[in-house]
Design a protein around this motif. Structure first.
Motif, PDB file in Angstrom:
ATOM      1  N   HIS A 187      -8.490  74.587  48.402  1.00  0.00           N
ATOM      2  CA  HIS A 187      -7.861  73.582  47.545  1.00  0.00           C
ATOM      3  C   HIS A 187      -6.858  72.756  48.359  1.00  0.00           C
ATOM      4  CE1 HIS A 187      -9.431  74.901  43.638  1.00  0.00           C
ATOM      5  NE2 HIS A 187      -9.411  76.109  44.158  1.00  0.00           N
ATOM      6  N   ARG A 188      -7.338  71.975  49.271  1.00  0.00           N
ATOM      7  CA  ARG A 188      -6.443  71.141  50.061  1.00  0.00           C
ATOM      8  C   ARG A 188      -7.109  69.786  50.297  1.00  0.00           C
ATOM      9  NH1 ARG A 188      -7.769  71.558  55.679  1.00  0.00           N
ATOM     10  NH2 ARG A 188      -9.379  73.070  56.057  1.00  0.00           N
ATOM     11  N   PRO A 189      -7.194  68.967  49.269  1.00  0.00           N
ATOM     12  CA  PRO A 189      -7.837  67.658  49.455  1.00  0.00           C
ATOM     13  C   PRO A 189      -7.103  66.834  50.504  1.00  0.00           C
ATOM     14  CG  PRO A 189      -6.631  67.742  47.387  1.00  0.00           C
ATOM     15  CD  PRO A 189      -6.643  69.132  47.926  1.00  0.00           C
ATOM     16  N   LYS A 190      -7.833  66.349  51.456  1.00  0.00           N
ATOM     17  CA  LYS A 190      -7.240  65.575  52.537  1.00  0.00           C
ATOM     18  C   LYS A 190      -7.994  64.264  52.689  1.00  0.00           C
ATOM     19  CE  LYS A 190      -6.977  67.717  56.345  1.00  0.00           C
ATOM     20  NZ  LYS A 190      -7.057  68.586  57.514  1.00  0.00           N
ATOM     21  N   GLU A 191      -7.260  63.243  53.021  1.00  0.00           N
ATOM     22  CA  GLU A 191      -7.886  61.963  53.320  1.00  0.00           C
ATOM     23  C   GLU A 191      -8.582  62.063  54.674  1.00  0.00           C
ATOM     24  OE1 GLU A 191      -6.529  57.314  53.230  1.00  0.00           O
ATOM     25  OE2 GLU A 191      -5.205  58.771  54.177  1.00  0.00           O
ATOM     26  N   PRO A 192      -9.792  61.519  54.810  1.00  0.00           N
ATOM     27  CA  PRO A 192     -10.456  61.530  56.113  1.00  0.00           C
ATOM     28  C   PRO A 192      -9.527  60.986  57.200  1.00  0.00           C
ATOM     29  CG  PRO A 192     -11.966  60.739  54.429  1.00  0.00           C
ATOM     30  CD  PRO A 192     -10.629  60.897  53.775  1.00  0.00           C
ATOM     31  N   LYS A 193      -9.495  61.674  58.322  1.00  0.00           N
ATOM     32  CA  LYS A 193      -8.513  61.356  59.362  1.00  0.00           C
ATOM     33  C   LYS A 193      -8.651  59.917  59.846  1.00  0.00           C
ATOM     34  CE  LYS A 193      -6.465  63.446  63.458  1.00  0.00           C
ATOM     35  NZ  LYS A 193      -6.527  64.575  64.419  1.00  0.00           N
ATOM     36  N   ILE A 194      -9.868  59.473  60.055  1.00  0.00           N
ATOM     37  CA  ILE A 194     -10.068  58.127  60.593  1.00  0.00           C
ATOM     38  C   ILE A 194      -9.751  57.073  59.537  1.00  0.00           C
ATOM     39  CG2 ILE A 194     -11.857  56.551  61.446  1.00  0.00           C
ATOM     40  CD1 ILE A 194     -13.020  58.793  63.024  1.00  0.00           C
ATOM     41  N   ARG A 195      -9.954  57.391  58.249  1.00  0.00           N
ATOM     42  CA  ARG A 195      -9.622  56.443  57.199  1.00  0.00           C
ATOM     43  C   ARG A 195      -8.114  56.175  57.138  1.00  0.00           C
ATOM     44  NH1 ARG A 195     -12.038  55.195  52.199  1.00  0.00           N
ATOM     45  NH2 ARG A 195     -13.448  56.983  52.361  1.00  0.00           N
ATOM     46  N   GLY A 196      -7.319  57.217  57.399  1.00  0.00           N
ATOM     47  CA  GLY A 196      -5.876  57.079  57.251  1.00  0.00           C
ATOM     48  C   GLY A 196      -5.149  56.605  58.481  1.00  0.00           C
ATOM     49  N   SER A 197      -5.848  56.311  59.569  1.00  0.00           N
ATOM     50  CA  SER A 197      -5.194  55.888  60.805  1.00  0.00           C
ATOM     51  C   SER A 197      -5.891  54.654  61.354  1.00  0.00           C
ATOM     52  CB  SER A 197      -5.231  57.035  61.842  1.00  0.00           C
ATOM     53  OG  SER A 197      -4.703  56.607  63.079  1.00  0.00           O
ATOM     54  N   GLU A 198      -5.257  53.507  61.210  1.00  0.00           N
ATOM     55  CA  GLU A 198      -5.838  52.261  61.713  1.00  0.00           C
ATOM     56  C   GLU A 198      -5.954  52.247  63.235  1.00  0.00           C
ATOM     57  OE1 GLU A 198      -7.563  48.778  62.390  1.00  0.00           O
ATOM     58  OE2 GLU A 198      -7.422  49.841  60.460  1.00  0.00           O
ATOM     59  N   PRO A 199      -4.931  52.735  64.007  1.00  0.00           N
ATOM     60  CA  PRO A 199      -5.095  52.749  65.474  1.00  0.00           C
ATOM     61  C   PRO A 199      -6.267  53.614  65.921  1.00  0.00           C
ATOM     62  CG  PRO A 199      -2.793  53.028  64.868  1.00  0.00           C
ATOM     63  CD  PRO A 199      -3.569  53.139  63.596  1.00  0.00           C
ATOM     64  N   LEU A 200      -6.422  54.795  65.309  1.00  0.00           N
ATOM     65  CA  LEU A 200      -7.544  55.658  65.672  1.00  0.00           C
ATOM     66  C   LEU A 200      -8.860  54.999  65.287  1.00  0.00           C
ATOM     67  CD1 LEU A 200      -8.670  58.358  66.687  1.00  0.00           C
ATOM     68  CD2 LEU A 200      -8.282  59.298  64.397  1.00  0.00           C
ATOM     69  N   ARG A 201      -8.906  54.408  64.122  1.00  0.00           N
ATOM     70  CA  ARG A 201     -10.132  53.760  63.660  1.00  0.00           C
ATOM     71  C   ARG A 201     -10.524  52.611  64.585  1.00  0.00           C
ATOM     72  NH1 ARG A 201      -8.600  53.369  58.874  1.00  0.00           N
ATOM     73  NH2 ARG A 201      -7.925  51.200  58.747  1.00  0.00           N
ATOM     74  N   ALA A 202      -9.544  51.818  64.994  1.00  0.00           N
ATOM     75  CA  ALA A 202      -9.831  50.683  65.872  1.00  0.00           C
ATOM     76  C   ALA A 202     -10.323  51.152  67.238  1.00  0.00           C
ATOM     77  CB  ALA A 202      -8.575  49.827  66.024  1.00  0.00           C
ATOM     78  N   LEU A 203      -9.708  52.208  67.762  1.00  0.00           N
ATOM     79  CA  LEU A 203     -10.102  52.699  69.075  1.00  0.00           C
ATOM     80  C   LEU A 203     -11.514  53.274  69.044  1.00  0.00           C
ATOM     81  CD1 LEU A 203      -9.442  53.270  71.990  1.00  0.00           C
ATOM     82  CD2 LEU A 203      -8.255  55.360  71.291  1.00  0.00           C
TER      83      LEU A 203
END
Length: 287
Positions: free
Chosen positions: A124-140
């Motif tokens: 029971h630990r809903p988490k936002e996808p890591k890449i969705r929540g980080s614009e720098p990581l997503r861009a890289l």
């Protein structure tokens, strides 16, 4: 009311007590239903970490259930080995080993209700996808994909360049999921051009790509005995940067090696033609 030793009641009684708590019973009421004192039930509750996490409903058979964890605890109490416990509950011994290591109490003991609570808390630990929540990581990641990097290469690059910044690291599976979920934009794709995950058919054997191919384990007995010459094994050696290649043939009885020159490439048709022309001088009885 008579006193009961909290650790000497049958496991089924404890199991029913915790089931009642998950159904919404108060501790004293649940204790009365199963026939133990309120203090006995309170001790059980404290042993379980003073918390009851409700089950979320049916889960996949690959996950351990409360009954599985009770069986593991009973097996450990009976001094059974991990492999014996795994056979009893129908799981792999690696699964049981990880369960004991991950969900044991701080003092090293394994308590099934404590372990089950810990497993449910992690679930029971809903988490936002890591890449969705980080614009720098997503861009890289998007940039590297457009440069034809594979998710594995990107993950290694992130681990190397951002050793002390966990927010800028992602494993290959995280990158795959973000890509297939459309989080990286339309321009991002694998270097193979795929933008969707291939269907996984676990447990279904892959059909041979060569029609009527004889598998190695289906070879005649005389081939394995190496008593009769004329049986050859072929292989292909590809050079650095895939700039060149050479074929090899090894006769199983004499261990004679014949090298196949491949001046016109090493795709299947070219290798076939080279084998036919360059083995024509071998006597028929040795082919």
């Amino acid at each position: 009311m008579p006193k009961y030793a909290p650790n000497k009641m049958p496991t089924a009684v404890k199991k029913r007590y915790f089931e009642l708590l998950r159904e919404g019973y108060k501790g004293a009421a649940a204790a009365r239903v199963v026939g133990v004192s309120a203090s006995c039930g309170s001790n059980w509750f404290i042993e379980a970490g003073s918390m009851i996490v409700p089950d979320s409903g049916p889960v996949s058979p690959r996950f351990l259930t409360q009954n599985d964890r009770i069986a593991i605890a009973d097996g450990l109490h009976a001094k059974q080995t991990v492999k014996e416990i795994a056979v009893a509950i129908g799981k792999s011994f690696q699964t049981v080993y990880r369960e004991i290591k991950r969900n044991a109490k701080p003092d090293g003991s394994y308590h099934p209700w404590w372990a089950h609570n810990q497993a449910l808390l992690r679930r029971h630990r809903p988490k936002e996808p890591k890449i969705r929540g980080s614009e720098p990581l997503r861009a890289l990641v998007r940039e590297k994909l457009t440069e034809k990097w594979s998710p594995q290469q990107i993950a290694r690059y992130l681990a190397r360049e951002y050793t002390h910044d966990s927010a800028m690291r992602a494993c290959p599976e995280t990158i795959y999921r973000a890509l297939f979920a459309g989080l990286l934009g339309r321009e991002a794709k694998l270097r193979t051009g795929r933008i969707r995950r291939r269907k996984q058919r676990r447990g279904v054997p892959t059909l041979n790509k060569i029609k009527n191919m004889t598998l190695i384990h289906e070879r005649p007995v005389e081939v394995n005995d190496r008593k009769i010459p004329g049986h050859w094994e072929g292989d292909l050696i590809i050079g650095r940067g895939q700039g060149s290649a050479i074929g090899t043939l090894v006769e199983r009885t004499t261990r004679y090696v014949h090298l196949i020159h491949l001046p016109h490439g090493w795709k299947a048709p070219q290798v076939r033609n080279a084998l036919i022309t360059q083995t024509a001088h071998i006597p028929p009885q040795l082919r």
